[in-house]
Design an enzyme around this catalytic site. Structure first.
Site, mmCIF file in Angstrom:
data_model
loop_
_atom_site.group_PDB
_atom_site.id
_atom_site.type_symbol
_atom_site.label_atom_id
_atom_site.label_comp_id
_atom_site.label_asym_id
_atom_site.label_seq_id
_atom_site.Cartn_x
_atom_site.Cartn_y
_atom_site.Cartn_z
ATOM 1 N N ASP B 303 -85.696 -53.309 31.596
ATOM 2 C CA ASP B 303 -85.732 -51.898 31.234
ATOM 3 C C ASP B 303 -86.042 -51.782 29.755
ATOM 4 O O ASP B 303 -85.541 -52.554 28.946
ATOM 5 C CB ASP B 303 -84.373 -51.257 31.537
ATOM 6 C CG ASP B 303 -84.241 -50.953 33.008
ATOM 7 O OD1 ASP B 303 -85.267 -50.592 33.622
ATOM 8 O OD2 ASP B 303 -83.134 -51.092 33.541
ATOM 9 N N GLU B 344 -80.728 -39.879 16.757
ATOM 10 C CA GLU B 344 -82.056 -39.344 16.462
ATOM 11 C C GLU B 344 -81.963 -38.264 15.387
ATOM 12 O O GLU B 344 -82.740 -38.225 14.434
ATOM 13 C CB GLU B 344 -82.690 -38.774 17.738
ATOM 14 C CG GLU B 344 -83.049 -39.870 18.725
ATOM 15 C CD GLU B 344 -83.310 -39.330 20.120
ATOM 16 O OE1 GLU B 344 -83.361 -38.092 20.278
ATOM 17 O OE2 GLU B 344 -83.470 -40.149 21.037
ATOM 18 N N PHE B 372 -77.455 -28.283 21.923
ATOM 19 C CA PHE B 372 -78.380 -28.757 22.942
ATOM 20 C C PHE B 372 -77.763 -28.517 24.307
ATOM 21 O O PHE B 372 -76.593 -28.791 24.545
ATOM 22 C CB PHE B 372 -78.624 -30.252 22.759
ATOM 23 C CG PHE B 372 -79.576 -30.835 23.759
ATOM 24 C CD1 PHE B 372 -80.948 -30.823 23.513
ATOM 25 C CD2 PHE B 372 -79.113 -31.384 24.950
ATOM 26 C CE1 PHE B 372 -81.830 -31.361 24.428
ATOM 27 C CE2 PHE B 372 -80.002 -31.917 25.869
ATOM 28 C CZ PHE B 372 -81.354 -31.906 25.604
ATOM 29 N N THR B 373 -78.531 -27.928 25.222
ATOM 30 C CA THR B 373 -78.045 -27.816 26.599
ATOM 31 C C THR B 373 -79.113 -28.355 27.530
ATOM 32 O O THR B 373 -80.292 -28.422 27.169
ATOM 33 C CB THR B 373 -77.775 -26.349 27.000
ATOM 34 O OG1 THR B 373 -79.033 -25.670 27.037
ATOM 35 C CG2 THR B 373 -76.850 -25.653 26.022
ATOM 36 N N ALA B 374 -78.641 -28.716 28.685
ATOM 37 C CA ALA B 374 -79.571 -29.294 29.658
ATOM 38 C C ALA B 374 -80.580 -28.247 30.109
ATOM 39 O O ALA B 374 -81.691 -28.573 30.527
ATOM 40 C CB ALA B 374 -78.799 -29.842 30.852
ATOM 41 N N ARG B 377 -82.915 -27.471 26.767
ATOM 42 C CA ARG B 377 -83.408 -28.758 26.268
ATOM 43 C C ARG B 377 -83.950 -28.625 24.841
ATOM 44 O O ARG B 377 -84.965 -29.191 24.496
ATOM 45 C CB ARG B 377 -84.473 -29.323 27.219
ATOM 46 C CG ARG B 377 -83.882 -29.667 28.584
ATOM 47 C CD ARG B 377 -84.868 -30.232 29.528
ATOM 48 N NE ARG B 377 -85.424 -31.492 29.064
ATOM 49 C CZ ARG B 377 -86.672 -31.839 29.231
ATOM 50 N NH1 ARG B 377 -87.515 -31.011 29.831
ATOM 51 N NH2 ARG B 377 -87.104 -32.992 28.808
ATOM 52 N N ASP B 518 -81.093 -47.897 42.001
ATOM 53 C CA ASP B 518 -81.566 -49.248 41.706
ATOM 54 C C ASP B 518 -81.172 -50.233 42.794
ATOM 55 O O ASP B 518 -81.690 -51.352 42.837
ATOM 56 C CB ASP B 518 -80.950 -49.762 40.388
ATOM 57 C CG ASP B 518 -81.666 -49.199 39.170
ATOM 58 O OD1 ASP B 518 -82.866 -48.896 39.303
ATOM 59 O OD2 ASP B 518 -81.024 -49.071 38.117
#
Lengths: 567, 678
Positions: B303, B344, B372-374, B377, B518
Site C-alpha cells: 500500500d 498537512e 472540516f466535515t465529511a 470536505r 481486503d
C-alpha cells in the site's frame, strides 16, 4: 606420459564438446516430434510401423502408462532372447554348430542385453550362433539404447511441460530414435569400420596357416554392424571375447578414436537437447561442463597411473608404464582414455584389460560406474541419472539462497526428493549388498582369480558393472556359474528398472507442476558455481557411499603395491 | 511480547528447564518424529546392551566412552529443540495467566440484563458487555459503542487504540483491557480457538506441524541414513573377505558419524526459532508454511500510504491563479490552516512562514473557525466578514458555484492537473467566492525506501504499489519511490485480480491489508499479513497478523522467511560436508589391522585407531551444541542476488564444513590423548 598422449585426450574432449550441439539439435527435433531431412525417406516406414501395430503416435501417455508400456516391451524382448539362446542349436544361421546355452547363462545374457548392460559371461565367438548375435543381441543393442533415450525424453518433458498430465508416447519416442538416429548413424559408422578392415560376413570361421606354419582358426561374422551400434548405443557387448582389443573389432588407431567418440556422442548431445527442451541452452552446457570436469579428472588420473607403471616392476629393471593387458597398437594413453570413456558411459566395451591396470588406474573406471555412470553416461540413462543428482544438489544447496529449491522452473518438493533418493539408493544397496554376499558365500568366493584386495576388486567390479548396466568386466572373475549368472542378472535388472520407474514418477510429478519463472533470487543453475556444486555433490555422495569398499579393494591394493606387495 | 523484552539466547532460566526437557524428549514416541535421531538413539541403546554382554576384544573403558558420547549426541539434539521451545513457553505462561482470569458479562435478551460467566463458557454469537477497566473476555466484533483499548498484552504497545462498532476498527481481542467507555461485543470464536489460544499454541510450538520443506528435508535425511546404513552394514562382509572382522561398536561409531545427525538434531530447533523470530518481531504466523512461503515470494503488493510514503502529505508550493500574488495566496492559506491541527495543515503553515515571511500573521481573537466535515470536505476560517476556504478542488468549486466558469477556474484545473502529474495532491484556496490558487501537497516518499526496493529487486522480488490515487499521481510516486509497478485507483477487486494474475504466472504474492474488503485478497495471497488494528475478517483471512500494524514489515517478513530456509540449507550442507573428514578418521582406524598400508589414509595423523574413532564421535556430538546458537539466531542474512548469496554460503558452510572437522577432530584427538582417554 607423453605429449601425444595428452594431445589425444584433449583432442578427443574438444571434438566431443564440438559435436554435442549438432547431435543435440538432431535429438531435439526427434524429442519434439518434428520432421528431419530423413523423414522424406523413412517417414513411410515409421507410419507403416504404427499402422502395423495399431499405435497412435499422437496419443499422450501419463507416467504410469509410459512406464508400463516400457516395462512390457522390455519384458517381452527379454523372454524372446532367452528362448532364442536356449534354442539356438536347432535354429538356422549357426554355421559353427553352437549348442543352446545353459539356463543360467541365457537368463543372464537376456537380462544383460535388455538392460543395455551387455555383461558377457561367455565368449561370443565360441558360444553364440550368428542368429543369436544378429537377432537376439543386435536388436537389443538398438532397442535398449532407444529405450534409454526415450526415457530421457520423458524426463525432459517433465521439466519442460507445465501443469501437464502426460510425458509423451513411449512407442513414438522409441520408433523415432531408432529410425532417424540409431539406424542411419550405424549405417555410416559400420561402412567406415568395413573400410577399415572390420569383417561383415555371414560365413563361419576360416582356417589359415600362419607364418610359423601353424594352423589357426579365425572366427568371422557380421562384426562391423554390431560394432557400430555396440558403441553408439553404449551397449558394449563385443562380437569377440576380446571385445575392442580384438583386431577384427577395432583394427586401427582411427577406428579406436571413432569408437570412443561414438560411445559418448549421443550422451553428450542429450545434454544440449535438455537445455533446448527447458528453453535455456546454458542449462545443458552447465551439465556437460560438470560431466567433462569429472571425465577429465578420471582420464588424467588413469593415464598418470598407467604411465607411471608399477614400482615393483621398476625395481626389477622393467622400465616404463604399465603395458600389461594392453594392445601395443593403442598404447597407454589410448587404452587409459578408452577405459575412462567406456565406464563414464554405460558402454562396457574395452580395448584393454581393466584387471591388469594399476590399482588406482583400475579404481577410476570402477568409481565412474559407482557414481551411477552419470559422466556423460549411457545413452539416455546418463542424463536421467545425472538429473537425479541435480535434483538432490538443488535441494541440499538450493535452500541456501533462501527459497524453496527450484530447478529449471520447477519446485523440488518432498515427492521429488523421495523418489530421487529412492532411485539413487538402489545403486549402493545392490552393489554393496551383493558384493558383501559374494564375499562371504563359498560360491562367491570361488569366483575371483586373484587373492587379497585385488580379488575383492574383481567381485566389487563385477557387481558394480552389472548394477550400473556397464557390462565391462574386470576379468579375472569366473562368472559363468549359476551363482554369478543368477546374481548378476538380478543386479542388472534392478539396476536398470528400479531406477527408471522412480525416475518416470519424478517426470510425471514435475510435468504436473506449475512453472516458476526465474528471477534474480532464483537458484542459479547455469554458471560455474552450479557446475562446481554438481561435481562436489556427486563426488561426495558417491565417494562417501563406496569409500569403505574402495579402501578394501583398489586403495589397499595400491598401497600394498607401493610397499612392494602384489596380488 | 514487545521487542524490548527480547531475551538473550542463553540465560540460566532458559537453559535449566531445557536440560530437563531434553531428557523428557527421549520418549520414543516423540523421538520417532525425527528418524535420524531415533536411529542414533536405537544404536546407542544397542551399544549400551553390548557393553554389558558383548565380548569383542575392545577395552570396556573405550566402549563406555563411545556409549556415553552416542547418548550425548541424542541429548544435544533434544536439548536444542527444548531450548528453542523454552523461550516460547515463557511467553505462553504469561498469556495463559491472562486467559485464566477472564470473566464475561453475558447479555440476556435485548436489554441490559447480564449474567457473569467465566470466559470459557462463551460461545460464538454471544453478546457481552465490557466496561472501563474490564478485560475483553473473548475475540469478537464491537457491535455497539466506542472504546479506547489497551492491547499491550498482545502487542506490547501500551498506547491505547480506538475500537468502535462498524468500519474497519471493530475487532477486539481477548485479554486486552478497555480503558474508557463501554462497548457491546459479539463473540466470534468458541473457546480454545481465539487469538490468544492460537498465540499460546504458536509460541509454545505445541501444535507445530512439519512444514512442506521440512518434510522434504527429513525425507532426504532419511534417504542418506539408509544409504549409510547400507554402506556400513556391508562392511562386515567385505572385512570377512579380507580375513578379519570389525567390532560392532566401531561400525556403530562409523554409522552415527556418517548419518546427518547435525542437521537432524537442529532441524526442529531451526523451525521453532524461525517462528520465534517472527513472534519477537511482533508478527504472528498462523503456520510454518506461511513463513516458508514468505521466503519464496516473488511479488510484493505494498500500500502506498504508510508503506511507501509517510502517511502525511506536505505542502511544498503555492500556485496562484487569476492574478493573485503567491504571497497573498500564502497568507490566505496560512490563515485558513492556523487552526488545522492535521500534519498537512501544519505543513502549510510552516511553508508559508518560511518562504513568504508570514511570521507575524496570527488569527484574530474573533476569527470563526470552519471545521472540516465529511459533507463539505473543506475547512477554513471567517475573519471580519470575509471567508477563506481550503479543500479539494471539486469541493471548493461546489461550495462556490459562482467561480465555476471563470478563467481562474480553467487555470486552476490546469494547475491541479500539473500537480497530480507530478505526484502531488492539489488543495484549492478561495476567498469570498474568488479562487486564489492551489497548494501543492506532496506525498513524501519514505527515506531509504528506494534503496530497500533496490535490494528487493536484487533478490528477484518485484514490488507493486497499490494506491487509490489517480494514475498520474501514482505513476509519479511510483517513479520516485522506485517500485517496479503500480496499481492506481485500486479497488479490492482489482487487488484480487492482480494477485490471481501473478499467481497464474507461477509467482508467489505477498500483501498486507486491514479492511474487511481486503479479506478476499488476503486469503488469495500466498502470504497475507493482516494488520492487528484491522477487522476480524481480515485477521481471519490473512496467514499472518502484524501486531504493530506496520505495513512496511512485509519486507522484513520476507527476509525472515528467507533466513529460515537459508539456515536449514546451510546446516544441511555443513552436515553432509563434515562426513569427508570423519571417513578419513575412521576408515584407516577400522581397516588398518586388515591392511597395514591403509594407515596412509590417516592424513590427520591421529594417534591411535581408538583415539581416532573416539575423536570423530566426540566431534560429531559436540558440533551440535556449538551450532545451536547459529540454528536459533539464523544465518546472517543480507539482501543480495541469489548468485553471490550462494557463493558466499557455499564457501562458508560447504567449504567450511569440509575443512572444519579436519581441524576439530585433530584437536580433539590431541586432547583425548593428552587426557589419556584412549
Amino acid at each position: 606420459m607423453t605429449m601425444e598422449g595428452w594431445l589425444l585426450i584433449l583432442a578427443f574432449t574438444g571434438l566431443l564438446i564440438a559435436l554435442a550441439k549438432p547431435v543435440g539439435l538432431w535429438l531435439f527435433a526427434l524429442y519434439e516430434g518434428r520432421s528431419t531431412p530423413l523423414h522424406r525417406l523413412l517417414g513411410p516406414v515409421e507410419r507403416g510401423f504404427y499402422r502395423l501395430s495399431g499405435i497412435d503416435p499422437e496419443e499422450e501417455q501419463g507416467w504410469r502408462r509410459y512406464a508400463v508400456h516400457m516395462l512390457i516391451f522390455n519384458a517381452v524382448l527379454m523372454l524372446f532372447t532367452y528362448a532364442l539362446l536356449r534354442l539356438q542349436g536347432v535354429l538356422p544361421l549357426n554355421p559353427s554348430g553352437h549348442e543352446g546355452t545353459s539356463a543360467h547363462l541365457a537368463f543372464n545374457t537376456a537380462i544383460s542385453f535388455t538392460t543395455n548392460t551387455n555383461w558377457q559371461s561367455y565368449a561370443g565367438e565360441s558360444t553364440l550362433s550368428n542368429l543369436s548375435q544378429m537377432l537376439g543381441l543386435a536388436i537389443h543393442n538398438f532397442l535398449s539404447a532407444a529405450t534409454g533415450i526415450a526415457l530421457a525424453f520423458a524426463l525432459f518433458r517433465g521439466f519442460a511441460r507445465r501443469s501437464a498430465a502426460t510425458i509423451g508416447n513411449f512407442w513414438a519416442d522409441c520408433t523415432r530414435v531408432t529410425l532417424y538416429l540409431l539406424l542411419p548413424l550405424c549405417v555410416v559408422v559400420a561402412l567406415f569400420y568395413i573400410a577399415s578392415g572390420v569383417p561383415q560376413t555371414l560365413a563361419g570361421s576360416v582356417d589359415v596357416t600362419t607364418l610359423e606354419g601353424v594352423k589357426q582358426t579365425l572366427a568371422l561374422g557380421p562384426v562391423a554392424g554390431q560394432e557400430a551400434i555396440k558403441m553408439l548405443g553404449t551397449n558394449g557387448g563385443g562380437f569377440f571375447n576380446a571385445n575392442s582389443a580384438h583386431p577384427f573389432e577395432n583394427p586401427t588407431a582411427l577406428t579406436n578414436f571413432v569408437q570412443m567418440l561414438s560411445i559418448l556422442l549421443i550422451g553428450a548431445g542429450l545434454t544440449f537437447t535438455f537445455g533446448k527442451a527447458v528453453g535455456n541452452s546454458r542449462q545443458g552446457w552447465a551439465i556437460l561442463a560438470a560431466m567433462m570436469i569429472l571425465f577429465l579428472a578420471g582420464a588424467t588420473i588413469t593415464y598418470w597411473q598407467e604411465a607411471a607403471g608399477n614400482p615393483v616392476l621398476h625395481d626389477l629393471g622393467v622400465a616404463g608404464g604399465n603395458m600389461e593387458g594392453k594392445e601395443v597398437r593403442f598404447g597407454i594413453a589410448a587404452s587409459a582414455l578408452f577405459s575412462v570413456v567406456t565406464t563414464a558411459a554405460s558402454c562396457g566395451g574395452v580395448n584393454a584389460m581393466h584387471d591388469s591396470f594399476t590399482a588406482i588406474g583400475g579404481l577410476v573406471p570402477l568409481f565412474n560406474m559407482q557414481l551411477g555412470e552419470v559422466v556423460i553416461g549411457g545413452v539416455g540413462a546418463g542424463i536421467y541419472g545425472f538429473l537425479l543428482f541435480a535434483i538432490l544438489a538443488v535441494f541440499v544447496a538450493g535452500l541456501m539462497v533462501g527459497r524453496t529449491p527450484e530447478y529449471v522452473g520447477k519446485k523440488i518438493e518432498s515427492r521429488e526428493v523421495k523418489l530421487a533418493v529412492l532411485a539413487i539408493a538402489v545403486l549402493p544397496l545392490v552393489i554393496l549388498g551383493f558384493t558383501a554376499l559374494a564375499s562371504v558365500l563359498p560360491a562367491g568366493l570361488a569366483g575371483p582369480l586373484n587373492k587379497g584386495p585385488h580379488g575383492f576388486s574383481e567381485i566389487l567390479y563385477a557387481f558394480t558393472s552389472a548394477v550400473a548396466n556397464n557390462g565391462s568386466a574386470f576379468a579375472g572373475l569366473s562368472a559363468n556359474t549359476p551363482f554369478y549368472n543368477g546374481l548378476l542378472g538380478v543386479a542388472m535388472w534392478i539396476g536398470r528398472f528400479f531406477i527408471i520407474v522412480p525416475m518416470l514418477a519424478i517426470a510425471g510429478s514435475l510435468a504436473a507442476k506449475k512453472y516458476t519463472p526465474e528471477t534474480a533470487g532464483s537458484f542459479p543453475t547455469t554458471g560455474p558455481l552450479w557446475t562446481g556444486l554438481l561435481v562436489g555433490i556427486i563426488l561426495i555422495l558417491g565417494g562417501l557411499t563406496f569409500l569403505p569398499g574402495l579402501a578394501l579393494g583398489p586403495v589397499a591394493d595400491h598401497l600394498a603395491m607401493i610397499h612392494g606387495q602384489l596380488f | 511480547m514487545a521487542r524490548s523484552t527480547q531475551k538473550s539466547l542463553f540465560t540460566a532460566d532458559l537453559i535449566l528447564p531445557a536440560c530437563r526437557d531434553a531428557f523428557h524428549k527421549l520418549d520414543p514416541r516423540e523421538l520417532i518424529r525425527n528418524p535420524v535421531m531415533f536411529t542414533t538413539a536405537t544404536v546407542a541403546l544397542l551399544l549400551t546392551l553390548l557393553l554389558l554382554i558383548g565380548r569383542d576384544g575392545l577395552a570396556p573403558g573405550f566402549k563406555l566412552q563411545l556409549v556415553v558420547w552416542l547418548w550425548l549426541t541424542v541429548l544435544f539434539g533434544t536439548f536444542a529443540e527444548a531450548l528453542a521451545e523454552g523461550r516460547g513457553k515463557a511467553q505462553a505462561a504469561s498469556l495463559r495467566a491472562t486467559r485464566a482470569e477472564l470473566t464475561a458479562r453475558r447479555l440476556k435478551g435485548g436489554g441490559d440484563a447480564y449474567e457473569t460467566v467465566p470466559a470459557s463458557a462463551l460461545r460464538a454469537g454471544d453478546v457481552v458487555l465490557v466496561e472501563t477497566g474490564d478485560l475483553i473476555p473473548s475475540d469478537g466484533e464491537v457491535v455497539e459503542g466506542v472504546a479506547s483499548v489497551n492491547e499491550a498484552a498482545i502487542t506490547g504497545e501500551s498506547a491505547p487504540v480506538i475500537r468502535e462498532a462498524g468500519g474497519d476498527r471493530s475487532a477486539v481481542t481477548a485479554g486486552t483491557r478497555v480503558l474508557s467507555d463501554r462497548i457491546r461485543v459479539r463473540v466470534t470464536v468458541n473457546p480454545g480457538q481465539g487469538f490468544l489460544d492460537r498465540m499460546i499454541a504458536l509460541v509454545e510450538g505445541a501444535e507445530r506441524q512439519k512444514t512442506p520443506n521440512e518434510i522434504a528435508l527429513t525425507l532426504l535425511l532419511v534417504g542418506l541414513t539408509i544409504i549409510f546404513l547400507i554402506a556400513v552394514g556391508t562392511i562386515p562382509g567385505f572385512a570377512s573377505y579380507a580375513g578379519g572382522s570389525v567390532p560392532v561398536a566401531i561400525l556403530a561409531a562409523l554409522l552415527i558419524t556418517l548419518i546427518p545427525t547435525t542437521i537432524a538434531a537442529l532441524l526442529s530447533a531451526i523451525g521453532i526459532a524461525g517462528m520465534d523470530r517472527l513472534v519477537r518481531f511482533n508478527v504472528l504466523a498462523k503456520s510454518g508454511r506461511a513463513v516458508e512461503a514468505a521466503g519464496d515470494v516473488d511479488v510484493l503488493l505494498l500500500d502506498k500510504t504508510g508503506t511507501i510514503t509517510v502517511g502525511d502529505r506536505q505542502a511544498t508550493e503555492f500556485r496562484p491563479v487569476g492574478g493573485t500574488s503567491a504571497a497573498a495566496l500564502a497568507e490566505a492559506a496560512l490563515l485558513a490552516s492556523l487552526a488545522d491541527e492535521t500534519p498537512e495543515g501544519r505543513s502549510i503553515v510552516q511553508l508559508a512562514r518560511e518562504t513568504f515571511g508570514c511570521a507575524g500573521v496570527a488569527l484574530p481573537d474573533d476569527a470563526r473557525i470552519i471545521p472540516f466535515t465529511a459533507q463539505t470536505r473543506l475547512s477554513g476560517v471567517g475573519i471580519h466578514g470575509s471567508v477563506i476556504q481550503k479543500g479539494a478542488v471539486d469541493s471548493i468549486l461546489k461550495a462556490n458555484p459562482g467561480a465555476g466558469g471563470t478563467a481562474a477556474a480553467t487555470e486552476l484545473r490546469r494547475i491541479t492537473d500539473d500537480i497530480a502529474r507530478a505526484g502531488g495532491t492539489p488543495l484549492a484556496v478561495a476567498k469570498d467566492g474568488r479562487l486564489l490558487g492551489a497548494i501543492f501537497l506532496k506525498d513524501i516518499v519514505k527515506a531509504g525506501i528506494r534503496e530497500r526496493f533496490g535490494e528487493l529487486r536484487q533478490m528477484g522480488i518485484r514490488t507493486v504499489m497499490i494506491t487509490g490515487d489517480n494514475p498520474l499521481t501514482a505513476a509519479s510516486i511510483a517513479a520516485e519511490a522506485g517500485v517496479d509497478d503500480f496499481l492506481a485507483q485500486a479497488t479490492p477487486e482489482d487487488k484480487l485480480a492482480l494477485i490471481r494474475k501473478e499467481q497464474q504466472g507461477g509467482r508467489l504474492v505477498a500483501m498486507c491489508g486491514d479492511g474487511t474488503n481486503d479479506a478476499p485478497a488476503l486469503a488469495q495471497a500466498d502470504v497475507g499479513v493482516a494488520m492487528n488494528t484491522g477487522t476480524q475478517a481480515a485477521r481471519e483471512a490473512g496467514n499472518m497478523v502484524d501486531l504493530d500494524s506496520d505495513p512496511t514489515k512485509l519486507i522484513e517478513v520476507v527476509g525472515l522467511g528467507k533466513q529460515l530456509l537459508m539456515t536449514r540449507g546451510a546446516l544441511t550442507t555443513f552436515s553432509v560436508a563434515n562426513d569427508v573428514a570423519k571417513y578419513f578418521a575412521i576408515i584407516p582406524a577400522m581397516f588398518v589391522a586388515l591392511y597395514p598400508g591403509l594407515a596412509a589414509l590417516n592424513i590427520m595423523g591421529l594417534a591411535t585407531p581408538q583415539s581416532a574413532i573416539l575423536s570423530a564421535i566426540i566431534f560429531n556430538a559436540l558440533i551440535i551444541p556449538c551450532l545451536v546458537p547459529l540454528a536459533l539466531r539464523g544465518v546472517t542474512y543480507r539482501p543480495m542476488g541469489a548468485g553471490p548469496l550462494l557463493a558466499r554460503n557455499l564457501a562458508l558452510y560447504g567449504l567450511g564444513g569440509l575443512v572444519a572437522p579436519f581441524i576439530g577432530i585433530k584437536l580433539i584427538d590431541l586432547a583425548v590423548n593428552g587426557l589419556g582417554l584412549a
